[in-house]
Write a protein that holds these residues in place. Structure first.
Motif, PDB file in Angstrom:
ATOM      1  N   LYS A  23       0.799  -1.235   0.000  1.00 11.87           N
ATOM      2  CA  LYS A  23       0.000   0.000   0.000  1.00 11.87           C
ATOM      3  C   LYS A  23       0.826   1.276   0.000  1.00 11.87           C
ATOM      4  O   LYS A  23       0.378   2.305  -0.472  1.00 11.87           O
ATOM      5  N   ASP A  24       2.056   1.211   0.517  1.00 13.60           N
ATOM      6  CA  ASP A  24       2.885   2.417   0.568  1.00 13.60           C
ATOM      7  C   ASP A  24       3.763   2.597  -0.668  1.00 13.60           C
ATOM      8  O   ASP A  24       4.529   3.554  -0.740  1.00 13.60           O
ATOM      9  N   LEU A  25       3.667   1.674  -1.623  1.00 15.63           N
ATOM     10  CA  LEU A  25       4.462   1.786  -2.853  1.00 15.63           C
ATOM     11  C   LEU A  25       3.603   2.311  -3.987  1.00 15.63           C
ATOM     12  O   LEU A  25       2.428   1.984  -4.091  1.00 15.63           O
ATOM     13  N   SER A  26       4.216   3.103  -4.843  1.00 19.39           N
ATOM     14  CA  SER A  26       3.532   3.558  -6.052  1.00 19.39           C
ATOM     15  C   SER A  26       4.600   3.840  -7.098  1.00 19.39           C
ATOM     16  O   SER A  26       5.768   4.023  -6.787  1.00 19.39           O
ATOM     17  N   GLY A  27       4.176   3.841  -8.346  1.00 22.68           N
ATOM     18  CA  GLY A  27       5.101   4.124  -9.426  1.00 22.68           C
ATOM     19  C   GLY A  27       4.503   3.724 -10.758  1.00 22.68           C
ATOM     20  O   GLY A  27       3.379   3.233 -10.830  1.00 22.68           O
ATOM     21  N   LYS A  28       5.264   3.924 -11.804  1.00 19.71           N
ATOM     22  CA  LYS A  28       4.784   3.601 -13.153  1.00 19.71           C
ATOM     23  C   LYS A  28       5.402   2.340 -13.713  1.00 19.71           C
ATOM     24  O   LYS A  28       4.812   1.684 -14.553  1.00 19.71           O
ATOM     25  N   THR A  29       6.617   1.997 -13.272  1.00 18.27           N
ATOM     26  CA  THR A  29       7.296   0.817 -13.802  1.00 18.27           C
ATOM     27  C   THR A  29       7.827  -0.029 -12.652  1.00 18.27           C
ATOM     28  O   THR A  29       8.403   0.493 -11.701  1.00 18.27           O
ATOM     29  N   PHE A  30       7.603  -1.351 -12.761  1.00 16.17           N
ATOM     30  CA  PHE A  30       7.976  -2.277 -11.698  1.00 16.17           C
ATOM     31  C   PHE A  30       8.488  -3.581 -12.282  1.00 16.17           C
ATOM     32  O   PHE A  30       8.133  -3.964 -13.391  1.00 16.17           O
ATOM     33  N   ASP A  31       9.277  -4.276 -11.495  1.00  9.38           N
ATOM     34  CA  ASP A  31       9.612  -5.676 -11.728  1.00  9.38           C
ATOM     35  C   ASP A  31       9.293  -6.366 -10.409  1.00  9.38           C
ATOM     36  O   ASP A  31       9.885  -6.059  -9.375  1.00  9.38           O
ATOM     37  N   ILE A  32       8.318  -7.274 -10.449  1.00 13.09           N
ATOM     38  CA  ILE A  32       7.797  -7.893  -9.233  1.00 13.09           C
ATOM     39  C   ILE A  32       8.005  -9.404  -9.314  1.00 13.09           C
ATOM     40  O   ILE A  32       7.676 -10.017 -10.329  1.00 13.09           O
ATOM     41  N   LYS A  33       8.549  -9.972  -8.248  1.00  9.05           N
ATOM     42  CA  LYS A  33       8.679 -11.425  -8.138  1.00  9.05           C
ATOM     43  C   LYS A  33       7.982 -11.853  -6.863  1.00  9.05           C
ATOM     44  O   LYS A  33       8.254 -11.287  -5.792  1.00  9.05           O
TER      45      LYS A  33
END
Length: 137
Positions: A23-33
């Motif tokens: 909930k405290d993260l935001s952004g336009k580009t991510f790499d999630i594992k």
């Protein structure tokens, strides 16, 4: 050039319905594992910038952006890698056994990130989120 920026990691999470460790993260580009282990959950997954990626543990299916594919658990878990760029989302499931790729317009104002579970809890043995930077100077 390395596009991985700020790194956030979690381990041994027990995700309950309504919870969101991102909930405290935001952004336009991510790499999630993530490794997801539905323990009673009917569904678990991500809502990334308003786009939903869901593993249906009842039907053993992965749903993303209106498409679906069969996906069985391995060792009682599902591994997901989700790469989010400015105009695309790619989903790699169970170390590339299934791949879903979407060229999709993403609302530039929606930078939200959510990990969710429905119908029960989901254990999350490991979760890593990198905020990414552009390769273009």
């Amino acid at each position: 050039r390395n596009v991985h920026g700020q790194k956030h990691t979690w381990s041994g999470l027990e995700l309950k319905p309504g919870g969101n460790p991102l909930k405290d993260l935001s952004g336009k580009t991510f790499d999630i594992k993530a490794t997801l282990r539905p323990e009673g959950a009917e569904q678990a997954g991500f809502n990334i910038r308003g786009k939903r990626i869901t593993y249906d543990a009842v039907k053993n299916k992965l749903h993303a952006l209106g498409k679906s594919t069969p996906l069985d658990m391995h060792n009682e878990s599902v591994k997901l890698r989700v790469v989010v760029d400015v105009a695309s989302i790619e989903v790699f499931a169970n170390e590339g056994r299934k791949v879903m790729s979407f060229s999709v317009p993403l609302d530039p104002k929606n930078t939200s990130l959510k990990l969710f579970t429905q119908g029960g809890s989901t254990r999350v043995p490991s979760l890593t989120v990198w905020k990414c930077t552009s390769v273009w100077q």
